[in-house]
Motif scaffolding. Structure first.
Motif, short mmCIF file in Angstrom:
data_model
loop_
_atom_site.label_atom_id
_atom_site.label_comp_id
_atom_site.label_asym_id
_atom_site.label_seq_id
_atom_site.Cartn_x
_atom_site.Cartn_y
_atom_site.Cartn_z
N TRP A 24 0.74 -1.12 0.06
CA TRP A 24 0.01 0.08 0.01
C TRP A 24 0.90 1.22 0.10
O TRP A 24 0.56 2.17 -0.66
N ALA A 27 2.32 1.69 -3.51
CA ALA A 27 1.30 1.98 -4.56
C ALA A 27 0.77 3.44 -4.15
O ALA A 27 0.52 4.09 -5.20
N GLN A 31 0.71 7.40 -6.87
CA GLN A 31 -0.34 8.31 -7.25
C GLN A 31 -0.08 9.92 -7.11
O GLN A 31 0.61 10.52 -6.32
N GLY A 38 -2.80 3.14 -5.66
CA GLY A 38 -2.90 2.84 -6.82
C GLY A 38 -3.54 1.33 -6.87
O GLY A 38 -3.17 0.58 -6.01
N THR A 39 -3.97 1.07 -7.84
CA THR A 39 -4.77 -0.32 -7.91
C THR A 39 -3.76 -1.50 -8.08
O THR A 39 -4.01 -2.55 -8.01
N GLN A 40 -2.34 -1.03 -8.41
CA GLN A 40 -1.29 -2.33 -8.62
C GLN A 40 -0.89 -2.65 -7.15
O GLN A 40 -0.04 -3.63 -7.07
N TRP A 41 -1.64 -2.40 -5.94
CA TRP A 41 -1.04 -2.79 -4.76
C TRP A 41 -0.93 -4.36 -4.85
O TRP A 41 -0.10 -4.80 -3.91
N THR A 42 -1.91 -5.02 -5.26
CA THR A 42 -1.87 -6.63 -5.11
C THR A 42 -0.56 -7.13 -5.88
O THR A 42 -0.09 -8.00 -5.46
#
Length: 53
Positions: A24, A27, A31, A38-42
């Motif tokens: 997190w 990510a 931003q 950001g959605t790329q955290w996974t």
């Protein structure tokens, strides 16, 4: 702290809690707006390596 709070709510173990917090944070710095994650955290979470000392 938000990552830690949600990890505790999701009952994650310490390793997964650390992965989420680091992902997190990583990510968030991608931003343009403070407080966004950001959605790329996974995908970032999958790249975090936690080792014991």
């Amino acid at each position: 702290m938000a990552a830690v709070a949600t990890a505790l709510m999701d009952d994650l173990d310490a390793t997964e809690l650390l992965r989420r917090a680091v992902a997190w944070s990583a990510a968030a710095v991608t931003q343009p707006v403070a407080g966004a994650i950001g959605t790329q955290w996974t995908a970032l979470s999958d790249r975090v390596i936690v080792t014991a000392r």
